[in-house]
Write a protein that holds these residues in place. Structure first.
Motif, short mmCIF file in Angstrom:
data_model
loop_
_atom_site.label_atom_id
_atom_site.label_comp_id
_atom_site.label_asym_id
_atom_site.label_seq_id
_atom_site.Cartn_x
_atom_site.Cartn_y
_atom_site.Cartn_z
N ASP A 255 0.83 -1.19 0.00
CA ASP A 255 0.00 0.00 0.00
C ASP A 255 0.88 1.26 0.00
N GLY A 256 0.72 2.11 -1.00
CA GLY A 256 1.43 3.39 -1.02
C GLY A 256 2.90 3.31 -1.39
N VAL A 257 3.41 2.12 -1.67
CA VAL A 257 4.85 2.00 -1.93
C VAL A 257 5.23 2.65 -3.27
N VAL A 258 4.40 2.41 -4.28
CA VAL A 258 4.70 3.01 -5.59
C VAL A 258 4.52 4.53 -5.51
N GLU A 259 3.55 4.97 -4.73
CA GLU A 259 3.37 6.41 -4.55
C GLU A 259 4.66 7.00 -3.97
N GLN A 260 5.18 6.37 -2.93
CA GLN A 260 6.41 6.86 -2.31
C GLN A 260 7.59 6.78 -3.28
N HIS A 261 7.63 5.68 -4.06
CA HIS A 261 8.70 5.52 -5.04
C HIS A 261 8.67 6.69 -6.03
N ASN A 262 7.46 7.09 -6.42
CA ASN A 262 7.33 8.23 -7.32
C ASN A 262 7.84 9.53 -6.67
N TYR A 263 7.51 9.72 -5.39
CA TYR A 263 8.00 10.93 -4.72
C TYR A 263 9.53 10.92 -4.66
N ASP A 264 10.09 9.74 -4.42
CA ASP A 264 11.56 9.63 -4.37
C ASP A 264 12.17 9.96 -5.74
#
Ligand SMILES: Cc1ncc(C[n+]2csc(CCOP(=O)(O)OP(=O)(O)O)c2C)c(N)n1
Ligand code: SF4
Ligand SMILES: [Mg+2]
Lengths: 353, 244
Positions: A214-223
């Motif tokens: 959950d939310g890992v790809v979202e965070q990956h995008n922010y990174d």
């Protein structure tokens, strides 16, 4: 040496471990040159069965930490977009050279700049950027190679060289940069401790782009975005000439920038004050230099061998402070000094009315 | 008490996410056992496909990469050519290898790449919900062949292993099944041979096709799935060494 060969030799001198490619005009000199030189240097050359395969071979070599590249021209680069998206997602460094030709479709084999959007706005799926360079001479085509490899390594990202058929085919005297320190003197490259080298006495390394949590790809995008902001902060390269007092500022890249520069000089001889801004990196884009120039309200003339692509980024940078005019030719039509000069004269006449 | 069976070290100690009776788990264990028996864990690089086994790196304790759907043989080429001292294997489903990645596997074999390919043929696209694969049996009901696969319009099951075997660059091709203890032992021997060839620097590609149960999308119990492999699938996909 033609541009394609000079670039290829510069890549070899920059420590290229493996080249993968599929022939397409107008960059066949690269595959031919690499097929000869890479084995001579005991390095890897593979003629792949398609550009799809070539970019995935690059993916494989890059995942093991090797310096690797491919080259192609527009239709082949389209096929590579899947792989480029995966490379960006998995943060694998590599260099991709596009010697652009006329499109869309099979188009023709004449020089073009029609792939600007594809290169700087993504091209493949998802939110990502590649560092994109637009060399304007054979010398610069060669000089950019060590820099492109270094920046790809530094930021763990694919870098794209957006050349065109003229730069690729043109013969010019050129000095091959034999030491990558030439362009990146102070660059300390990070260790590739993420690379797949066999889990010998260490934890397993995994190179991936799928994240189901959950939310890992979202965070990956922010990174990824944070990294892109760093690149924007540090790596914009652009050349300006005679901009300060200019009534007209031409913005052009690649071969068009050279033509524009000559037209600007001839205009100055006639007393028309013309300056030039030449983005060397197309992404990150030199928006700030353009914005600054716009403060003095000159007319911006954007010249491209396309129907107008980079002009959109110029408009965004100018942000309504000055008029922005486009002139160009798509589909292999060559931009000439005379035509640009004519355009300059028209603009000045209109402005005086 | 004597230990008669234990987890091989390269197979990670974690709960499985595969469906009950799925062949992927068995295939994972066999590959890990072979890696450990050959002592190559520290120099092996594995390639996970797109398919139910996309998270294979959660189970295999070796360096691994996950690649675009079907592109594993091209990625493997890039890895092995630049790292000839490493042992590179791809693990691919029948959608991955026999549909979207047909060109990549044929040309990796055609170039005689020194690779080991584990090919899991479960006659469906498992991950996306049990659609027809090129390997789907005639009459087999899938999400996209709800009346059963018909040759007219949907074609015949594709025998990729036999296709590959005609290429000089494919040096070893064998089909086994994950359908009984005896067959599983045979499958392990085949996998071991395929890895040994690469270790011994044999010039070419080796591939082991494993007929593998997908009870979920075959709409069968796990035991019936195993019988289905032995009694039905082998009529189209016969067991045995096809080459090498
Ligand atoms: C380019 C692309 N197209 C489609 C998909 C969707 N997709 C994911 S897995 C899969 C099929 C997998 O089938 P198979 O290779 O047989 O593996 P299995 O799940 O059966 O083990 C498809 C079509 C994708 N991920 N990428
Ligand atoms: S859907 Fe089929 S292949 Fe996928 S995990 Fe379940 S049983 Fe295995
Ligand atoms: Mg399948």
């Amino acid at each position: 040496m033609c541009g394609n060969e000079a670039m290829a030799e510069a890549a070899i001198q920059a420590g290229l471990d493996a080249y993968f490619g599929y022939p397409i005009t107008p960059q066949n000199e690269v595959t031919a040159y690499m097929s000869q030189r890479m084995p001579e240097e005991k390095r890897v050359f593979v003629q792949s069965e398609s550009e799809l395969a070539a970019i995935n071979m690059v993916f494989g070599a890059a995942a093991t930490g090797k310096r690797t590249m491919t080259s192609s021209s527009s239709p082949g680069i389209s096929l590579m977009q899947e792989g480029i998206s995966y490379l960006a997602a998995a943060e694998l460094p590599c260099v991709i050279v596009n010697v652009m030709r006329g499109g869309p479709g099979l188009g023709n084999i004449a020089p073009s700049q029609g792939d600007y959007f594809q290169s700087v706005k993504g091209g493949g799926h998802g939110d990502y950027h590649c560092i994109v360079f637009g060399p304007s001479s054979v010398q610069e085509f060669a000089d950019i190679m060590p820099l492109a490899f270094d920046l790809a390594d530094k930021y763990r990202t694919p870098a794209i060289i957006l050349a065109d058929g003229i730069i690729g085919q043109m013969m010019e005297p050129v000095v091959i940069p034999t030491n990558s320190k030439l362009t990146t003197q102070n660059l300390k490259l990070p260790k590739k401790d993420w690379a797949l080298t066999g889990a010998d006495g260490r934890k397993q390394n995994i190179v991936r782009s799928l994240w189901l949590g959950d939310g890992v790809v979202e965070q990956h995008n922010y990174d990824l975005q944070a990294k892109y902001r760093q690149i924007e902060k540090n790596e914009i390269r652009c050349e300006q000439s005679d901009v300060d007092d200019a009534d007209i500022v031409i913005v052009a890249y690649g071969i068009c920038a050279r033509i524009a520069r000559r037209a600007a000089q001839q205009a100055r001889e006639q007393g028309i004050k013309v300056g030039c801004i030449r983005p060397i990196t197309l992404w990150p884009f030199p928006s700030e230099s353009i914005s600054k120039a716009a403060d003095k309200s000159p007319i911006f003339l954007v010249v491209e061998m396309s129907c107008g692509q980079m002009v959109e980024d110029v408009r965004l940078a100018v942000a309504g402070k000055s008029p922005v005019v486009f002139w160009g030719r798509p589909g292999g039509g060559i931009v000439t000094v005379e035509k640009v000069l004519e355009k300059i004269e028209q603009l000045i006449k209109k402005a005086k009315k | 008490m004597q230990t008669v069976f234990k987890r091989t070290p390269t197979l990670k100690d974690c709960p499985t996410h595969y469906c009950p009776g799925c062949g992927h788990g068995i295939a994972h264990r066999l590959v890990c056992e072979v890696i450990d028996e050959l002592g190559i864990q520290s120099r092996t690089i594995g390639i996970a496909p797109v398919g139910c086994a996309v998270l294979a790196y959660d189970y295999f304790d070796v360096d691994m990469v996950e690649v675009a759907h079907g592109r594993a043989p091209a990625v493997a080429t890039g890895m092995k050519r630049t790292n000839p001292d490493k042992i590179v294997f791809s693990y691919q489903g029948d959608g991955d290898l026999a549909a979207i990645g047909t060109a990549e596997i044929i040309h990796a074999a055609h170039r005689a790449e020194q690779l080991t390919v584990v090919f899991i043929n479960n006659a469906v696209f498992g991950m996306t919900g049990g659609q027809m694969a090129p390997t789907t049996m005639l009459g087999q009901i899938t999400a996209t062949t709800q009346q059963g696969r018909q040759a007219d319009g949907q074609g015949y099951p594709l025998n990729v292993s036999e296709l590959l075997a005609v290429l000089p660059g494919a040096i070893y091709v064998e089909r086994c099944g994950l359908c009984s203890p005896a067959h599983i032992r045979k499958a392990k021997a085949a996998l071991k041979h395929a890895f040994e060839l690469q270790i011994n620097n044999a010039k070419g590609l080796s591939l082991v096709e494993l007929l593998s149960p997908c009870p979920t999308y075959w709409r069968m119990t796990p035991p019936d799935s195993m019988l289905h492999i032995q009694n039905e699938m082998t009529k189209v996909f016969p067991f045995g060494r096809i080459k090498g």
